[in-house]
Design an enzyme around this catalytic site. Sequence first.
Site, PDB file in Angstrom:
ATOM      1  CG  ASP A  58      -2.067   1.135   1.228  1.00  0.00           C
ATOM      2  OD1 ASP A  58      -1.936   1.958   0.627  1.00  0.00           O
ATOM      3  OD2 ASP A  58      -3.109   0.619   2.162  1.00  0.00           O
ATOM      4  CB  ILE A  59       1.076   4.241  -2.130  1.00  0.00           C
ATOM      5  CG1 ILE A  59      -0.430   4.677  -2.065  1.00  0.00           C
ATOM      6  CG2 ILE A  59       1.638   3.658  -3.478  1.00  0.00           C
ATOM      7  CD1 ILE A  59      -0.879   5.900  -3.068  1.00  0.00           C
ATOM      8  CB  ALA A  82      -4.907   7.185  -8.265  1.00  0.00           C
ATOM      9  CB  THR A 133      -6.935  13.409 -14.036  1.00  0.00           C
ATOM     10  OG1 THR A 133      -8.246  13.571 -14.935  1.00  0.00           O
ATOM     11  CG2 THR A 133      -7.310  13.973 -12.713  1.00  0.00           C
ATOM     12  CG  ASP A 134      -8.947  16.191 -18.598  1.00  0.00           C
ATOM     13  OD1 ASP A 134      -9.239  15.294 -17.905  1.00  0.00           O
ATOM     14  OD2 ASP A 134      -9.189  15.994 -19.778  1.00  0.00           O
ATOM     15  CD  GLU A 135     -12.227  13.393 -14.184  1.00  0.00           C
ATOM     16  OE1 GLU A 135     -12.882  13.508 -13.224  1.00  0.00           O
ATOM     17  OE2 GLU A 135     -12.569  12.512 -15.037  1.00  0.00           O
ATOM     18  CE1 TYR A 158      -9.387  10.113  -9.928  1.00  0.00           C
ATOM     19  CE2 TYR A 158     -10.323  11.406 -11.669  1.00  0.00           C
ATOM     20  CZ  TYR A 158      -9.331  10.874 -11.251  1.00  0.00           C
ATOM     21  OH  TYR A 158      -8.279  10.345 -12.179  1.00  0.00           O
ATOM     22  CE  LYS A 162      -4.779  11.775  -9.892  1.00  0.00           C
ATOM     23  NZ  LYS A 162      -3.666  10.450  -9.776  1.00  0.00           N
ATOM     24  CB  VAL A 214     -26.384   7.394 -22.637  1.00  0.00           C
ATOM     25  CG1 VAL A 214     -25.872   8.679 -22.690  1.00  0.00           C
ATOM     26  CG2 VAL A 214     -26.012   6.281 -23.562  1.00  0.00           C
TER      27      VAL A 214
HETATM   28  P1  NAD Z   1      -6.878   2.004 -12.139  1.00  0.00           P
HETATM   29  O1  NAD Z   1      -8.035   2.197 -11.214  1.00  0.00           O
HETATM   30  O2  NAD Z   1      -7.088   1.081 -13.325  1.00  0.00           O
HETATM   31  O3  NAD Z   1      -5.627   1.358 -11.495  1.00  0.00           O
HETATM   32  C1  NAD Z   1      -5.301   2.107 -10.172  1.00  0.00           C
HETATM   33  C2  NAD Z   1      -4.166   0.881  -9.741  1.00  0.00           C
HETATM   34  O4  NAD Z   1      -3.716   1.717  -8.417  1.00  0.00           O
HETATM   35  C3  NAD Z   1      -4.790  -0.503  -9.367  1.00  0.00           C
HETATM   36  O5  NAD Z   1      -3.593  -1.468  -9.833  1.00  0.00           O
HETATM   37  C4  NAD Z   1      -4.674  -0.442  -7.822  1.00  0.00           C
HETATM   38  O6  NAD Z   1      -4.564  -1.689  -7.482  1.00  0.00           O
HETATM   39  C5  NAD Z   1      -3.525   0.563  -7.430  1.00  0.00           C
HETATM   40  N1  NAD Z   1      -3.958   1.043  -6.045  1.00  0.00           N
HETATM   41  C6  NAD Z   1      -4.847   1.481  -5.675  1.00  0.00           C
HETATM   42  N2  NAD Z   1      -4.861   2.242  -4.535  1.00  0.00           N
HETATM   43  C7  NAD Z   1      -3.429   1.813  -4.054  1.00  0.00           C
HETATM   44  C8  NAD Z   1      -2.775   2.062  -2.799  1.00  0.00           C
HETATM   45  N3  NAD Z   1      -3.039   2.381  -1.795  1.00  0.00           N
HETATM   46  N4  NAD Z   1      -1.380   1.492  -2.883  1.00  0.00           N
HETATM   47  C9  NAD Z   1      -0.964   0.842  -3.962  1.00  0.00           C
HETATM   48  N5  NAD Z   1      -1.677   0.727  -4.956  1.00  0.00           N
HETATM   49  C10 NAD Z   1      -2.937   1.114  -5.186  1.00  0.00           C
HETATM   50  O7  NAD Z   1      -6.557   3.468 -12.567  1.00  0.00           O
HETATM   51  P2  NAD Z   1      -5.949   3.933 -14.154  1.00  0.00           P
HETATM   52  O8  NAD Z   1      -7.133   4.483 -14.870  1.00  0.00           O
HETATM   53  O9  NAD Z   1      -4.823   2.929 -14.687  1.00  0.00           O
HETATM   54  O10 NAD Z   1      -5.212   5.430 -13.577  1.00  0.00           O
HETATM   55  C11 NAD Z   1      -3.987   5.425 -13.082  1.00  0.00           C
HETATM   56  C12 NAD Z   1      -3.338   6.985 -12.682  1.00  0.00           C
HETATM   57  O11 NAD Z   1      -3.724   7.695 -13.862  1.00  0.00           O
HETATM   58  C13 NAD Z   1      -4.363   7.361 -11.818  1.00  0.00           C
HETATM   59  O12 NAD Z   1      -3.629   8.303 -10.963  1.00  0.00           O
HETATM   60  C14 NAD Z   1      -5.235   8.333 -12.473  1.00  0.00           C
HETATM   61  O13 NAD Z   1      -5.888   9.269 -11.824  1.00  0.00           O
HETATM   62  C15 NAD Z   1      -4.566   8.791 -13.554  1.00  0.00           C
HETATM   63  N6  NAD Z   1      -5.445   9.153 -14.836  1.00  0.00           N
HETATM   64  C16 NAD Z   1      -6.443   8.114 -15.366  1.00  0.00           C
HETATM   65  C17 NAD Z   1      -6.987   8.667 -16.517  1.00  0.00           C
HETATM   66  C18 NAD Z   1      -7.926   7.622 -17.137  1.00  0.00           C
HETATM   67  O14 NAD Z   1      -8.649   7.986 -18.129  1.00  0.00           O
HETATM   68  N7  NAD Z   1      -8.054   6.504 -16.588  1.00  0.00           N
HETATM   69  C19 NAD Z   1      -6.646   9.781 -17.071  1.00  0.00           C
HETATM   70  C20 NAD Z   1      -5.871  10.781 -16.593  1.00  0.00           C
HETATM   71  C21 NAD Z   1      -5.252  10.270 -15.344  1.00  0.00           C
HETATM   72  O1  TDX Z   2     -22.281   4.050 -17.789  1.00  0.00           O
HETATM   73  C1  TDX Z   2     -21.606   5.210 -17.629  1.00  0.00           C
HETATM   74  N1  TDX Z   2     -22.607   6.148 -18.625  1.00  0.00           N
HETATM   75  C2  TDX Z   2     -22.169   7.160 -18.942  1.00  0.00           C
HETATM   76  O2  TDX Z   2     -22.796   8.000 -19.845  1.00  0.00           O
HETATM   77  C3  TDX Z   2     -20.632   5.430 -17.333  1.00  0.00           C
HETATM   78  C4  TDX Z   2     -19.736   4.641 -16.542  1.00  0.00           C
HETATM   79  C5  TDX Z   2     -20.231   6.875 -17.803  1.00  0.00           C
HETATM   80  N2  TDX Z   2     -20.955   7.742 -18.386  1.00  0.00           N
HETATM   81  C6  TDX Z   2     -20.462   9.026 -18.756  1.00  0.00           C
HETATM   82  C7  TDX Z   2     -19.656   9.682 -17.640  1.00  0.00           C
HETATM   83  C8  TDX Z   2     -18.618  10.683 -18.359  1.00  0.00           C
HETATM   84  O3  TDX Z   2     -19.097  11.674 -18.945  1.00  0.00           O
HETATM   85  O4  TDX Z   2     -19.373   8.751 -19.656  1.00  0.00           O
HETATM   86  C9  TDX Z   2     -18.284   9.714 -19.416  1.00  0.00           C
HETATM   87  C10 TDX Z   2     -17.046   8.849 -19.108  1.00  0.00           C
HETATM   88  O5  TDX Z   2     -17.126   8.350 -17.873  1.00  0.00           O
HETATM   89  P1  TDX Z   2     -16.071   7.574 -17.099  1.00  0.00           P
HETATM   90  O6  TDX Z   2     -15.723   6.466 -18.124  1.00  0.00           O
HETATM   91  O7  TDX Z   2     -16.483   7.233 -15.939  1.00  0.00           O
HETATM   92  O8  TDX Z   2     -14.828   8.685 -16.945  1.00  0.00           O
HETATM   93  P2  TDX Z   2     -14.533   9.915 -16.636  1.00  0.00           P
HETATM   94  O9  TDX Z   2     -15.520  10.042 -15.355  1.00  0.00           O
HETATM   95  O10 TDX Z   2     -14.724  11.034 -17.694  1.00  0.00           O
HETATM   96  O11 TDX Z   2     -13.042   9.849 -15.784  1.00  0.00           O
HETATM   97  C11 TDX Z   2     -12.188   9.343 -16.440  1.00  0.00           C
HETATM   98  O12 TDX Z   2     -11.242  10.130 -17.240  1.00  0.00           O
HETATM   99  C12 TDX Z   2     -10.449  10.985 -16.369  1.00  0.00           C
HETATM  100  C13 TDX Z   2     -11.394   8.462 -15.802  1.00  0.00           C
HETATM  101  O13 TDX Z   2     -11.982   7.416 -14.842  1.00  0.00           O
HETATM  102  C14 TDX Z   2     -10.399   9.133 -14.656  1.00  0.00           C
HETATM  103  O14 TDX Z   2      -9.827   8.261 -13.782  1.00  0.00           O
HETATM  104  C15 TDX Z   2      -9.601  10.143 -15.289  1.00  0.00           C
HETATM  105  O15 TDX Z   2      -8.820  11.022 -14.709  1.00  0.00           O
END
Ligand code: NAD
Ligand code: TDX
Length: 352
Positions: A58-59, A82, A133-135, A158, A162, A214
């Site tokens: 765990d981090i 994360a 993230t861009d969020e 979330y 971040k 949706v």
């Molecule tokens: P994910 O949820 O798929 O994976 C997260 C990983 O972190 C998992 O393997 C989990 O086991 C591990 N983890 C969680 N808590 C932990 C802890 N306390 N200690 C050690 N490990 C832990 O996430 P992802 O989509 O791969 O995102 C990775 C990173 O990129 C995140 O920081 C997220 O905020 C960022 N990010 C994601 C997106 C996206 O679209 N998915 C976009 C921009 C930035």
């Molecule tokens: O069932 C769904 N129906 C729907 O309309 C789900 C799961 C999502 N949505 C919408 C919500 C969002 O506008 O689709 C869009 C994308 O949703 P998610 O896949 O949950 O992503 P989002 O909330 O945009 O965040 C993702 O991108 C930025 C990642 O989960 C984040 O970790 C990252 O930082």
Amino acid sequence: MRILVTGGAGFIGSALVRRLIEHTDHEVLVFDKLTYAGVLSSLEPVAASNRYSFVQADICDADAVSKALHAFKPDVVAHLAAESHVDRSIDGPGEFIQTNMVGTFVMLNQTLGYWRDLPDADKAAFRFHHISTDEVFGSLGEDGFFSETTPYDPRSPYSASKAGSDHLVRAWGHTYGLPVLVTNCSNNYGPYHFPEKLIPLIIIRALNGEPLPVYGDGSNVRDWLFVDDHARALQAVFETGAPGETYNVGGNAEKQNIEVVTTICAILDRLRPKANGQYADQITYVTDRPGHDQRYAIDASKIRADLDWTPSVTFEQGIEQTVAWYLGNQSWWQDILDARYSTQRLGVAANG
Ligand code: NAD
Ligand code: TDX
């Protein structure tokens, strides 16, 4: 290089690790707690490499972090661990504060202790790369883009967690001189994406003959980036980025959610036609996500100009590959559906 990847069993982390093992000579230690989102089978393609190792921890556990740093002696910490799902942050924000903020603090503090004891040349070459993230920038109207200088305006638990972690990373760089890098990336998609996220959820529910949810009116816009292009950007940043800098990463591929869903349906109609009707017949508009951000869009001109990075695939190419991957790798996602999460709605707690 020796690279310690936190969150390496997640969606983006595993794409980065597969890239580093398959396309470079770097050595990689994955440090991952294996939460519900950590999927070891995503690392199977590289698990046999002698340049790959794994520790389950765990981090937030300072001793475990310190032990891993001193034993592995990384040149780079790529911090991806994360809690990542906006809907889960609405239902249970506590875990997001703990992992994303407290966990990032622990990573920074332990890394600082490790870094201070390095010889001068290694100290200068070291990088702590925080993946964000861009969020954090909030929500856009119809016009404009997020740049590296856009003020922070996070709106979900979330994105607030971040944003807090980004501030901590920059503070450790500014105050203690730790060589930090921050990247803020748009929505990723591609193989090994956990089924709670829009794109895999729609593909899987479509194949299972279930309603395709949706949120709201489907007009929300995300800027989609193929995950392997993000992994390439991360490698470019920690290999050649300037310490202290932030780089925005985006796909230049804005789509309304409803366009994404209908595109997936059209690809499935072609690749796996239904006996009766079309996949789009399953689309169902459902209650909106509380606080749903309207539009995200990244201006990625800095990373393009400074590090010569651009996306290598269009959304149309990437989504075709992604749908094909889910069709060809049902056992990867069926195991998750059976044991962890079966695509039910999350994140409506605030609406009752
Ligand atoms: P994910 O949820 O798929 O994976 C997260 C990983 O972190 C998992 O393997 C989990 O086991 C591990 N983890 C969680 N808590 C932990 C802890 N306390 N200690 C050690 N490990 C832990 O996430 P992802 O989509 O791969 O995102 C990775 C990173 O990129 C995140 O920081 C997220 O905020 C960022 N990010 C994601 C997106 C996206 O679209 N998915 C976009 C921009 C930035
Ligand atoms: O069932 C769904 N129906 C729907 O309309 C789900 C799961 C999502 N949505 C919408 C919500 C969002 O506008 O689709 C869009 C994308 O949703 P998610 O896949 O949950 O992503 P989002 O909330 O945009 O965040 C993702 O991108 C930025 C990642 O989960 C984040 O970790 C990252 O930082």
